[in-house]
Motif scaffolding. Structure first.
Motif, mmCIF file in Angstrom:
data_model
loop_
_atom_site.group_PDB
_atom_site.id
_atom_site.type_symbol
_atom_site.label_atom_id
_atom_site.label_comp_id
_atom_site.label_asym_id
_atom_site.label_seq_id
_atom_site.Cartn_x
_atom_site.Cartn_y
_atom_site.Cartn_z
ATOM 1 N N THR A 168 -28.546 20.004 -3.992
ATOM 2 C CA THR A 168 -29.013 20.706 -5.185
ATOM 3 C C THR A 168 -28.264 22.028 -5.271
ATOM 4 O OG1 THR A 168 -31.193 19.721 -4.998
ATOM 5 C CG2 THR A 168 -31.015 21.671 -6.366
ATOM 6 N N VAL A 169 -27.695 22.299 -6.439
ATOM 7 C CA VAL A 169 -26.932 23.536 -6.646
ATOM 8 C C VAL A 169 -27.418 24.235 -7.912
ATOM 9 C CG1 VAL A 169 -24.848 22.688 -5.503
ATOM 10 C CG2 VAL A 169 -25.126 22.336 -7.933
ATOM 11 N N LEU A 170 -27.154 25.520 -7.975
ATOM 12 C CA LEU A 170 -27.437 26.291 -9.180
ATOM 13 C C LEU A 170 -26.240 26.197 -10.110
ATOM 14 C CD1 LEU A 170 -28.935 29.571 -7.719
ATOM 15 C CD2 LEU A 170 -30.150 27.716 -8.834
ATOM 16 N N GLU B 105 -21.775 13.025 -7.990
ATOM 17 C CA GLU B 105 -22.294 12.440 -9.227
ATOM 18 C C GLU B 105 -23.558 13.207 -9.610
ATOM 19 O OE1 GLU B 105 -24.351 8.244 -10.623
ATOM 20 O OE2 GLU B 105 -23.518 8.418 -8.619
ATOM 21 N N VAL B 106 -23.690 13.602 -10.874
ATOM 22 C CA VAL B 106 -24.850 14.352 -11.334
ATOM 23 C C VAL B 106 -26.016 13.389 -11.526
ATOM 24 C CG1 VAL B 106 -25.795 15.834 -13.136
ATOM 25 C CG2 VAL B 106 -23.396 16.050 -12.486
ATOM 26 N N VAL B 107 -27.120 13.657 -10.827
ATOM 27 C CA VAL B 107 -28.319 12.837 -10.956
ATOM 28 C C VAL B 107 -29.238 13.440 -12.011
ATOM 29 C CG1 VAL B 107 -30.355 11.948 -9.759
ATOM 30 C CG2 VAL B 107 -28.172 12.087 -8.559
ATOM 31 N N SER B 108 -29.434 14.763 -11.962
ATOM 32 C CA SER B 108 -30.285 15.417 -12.956
ATOM 33 C C SER B 108 -29.960 16.907 -13.026
ATOM 34 C CB SER B 108 -31.771 15.232 -12.623
ATOM 35 O OG SER B 108 -32.098 15.972 -11.466
ATOM 36 N N VAL B 109 -30.250 17.482 -14.186
ATOM 37 C CA VAL B 109 -30.149 18.924 -14.397
ATOM 38 C C VAL B 109 -31.465 19.346 -15.025
ATOM 39 C CG1 VAL B 109 -28.929 20.787 -15.588
ATOM 40 C CG2 VAL B 109 -27.654 18.813 -14.758
ATOM 41 N N LEU C 294 -27.232 16.534 -7.207
ATOM 42 C CA LEU C 294 -25.996 15.751 -7.122
ATOM 43 C C LEU C 294 -26.095 14.764 -5.969
ATOM 44 C CD1 LEU C 294 -23.648 18.836 -7.259
ATOM 45 C CD2 LEU C 294 -24.324 17.441 -9.191
ATOM 46 N N ARG C 295 -25.318 13.695 -6.048
ATOM 47 C CA ARG C 295 -25.240 12.762 -4.931
ATOM 48 C C ARG C 295 -23.831 12.219 -4.822
ATOM 49 N NH1 ARG C 295 -28.212 7.200 -6.924
ATOM 50 N NH2 ARG C 295 -26.595 6.613 -8.394
#
Length: 63
Positions: free
Chosen positions: A11-13, A34-38, A55-56
């Motif tokens: 998880t990143v900002l 790969e972006v899972v959610s924002v 991300l994953r």
């Protein structure tokens, strides 16, 4: 034999502004993420200039 990929998560900002956010996420995608959610950092949109991006990526299998 397990054919399902093993993922690692992070998880990143990221900046809330759309253009800057997309630039940041594209850089991470180049590194295999790969972006899972924002999602917003808090329930109030005015309280933060950043969002949390989950991300994953597939872990390297060492078999």
């Amino acid at each position: 034999m397990n054919n399902d990929p093993d993922y690692e998560y992070m998880t990143v900002l990221v900046d809330r502004r759309p253009r800057k956010q997309s630039r940041e996420l594209k850089k991470l995608a180049k590194n295999g993420w790969e972006v899972v959610s924002v999602r917003p950092r808090s329930g109030f949109s005015w309280s933060s200039n950043t969002d949390d991006a989950t991300l994953r990526r597939v872990r390297n299998s060492r078999r």
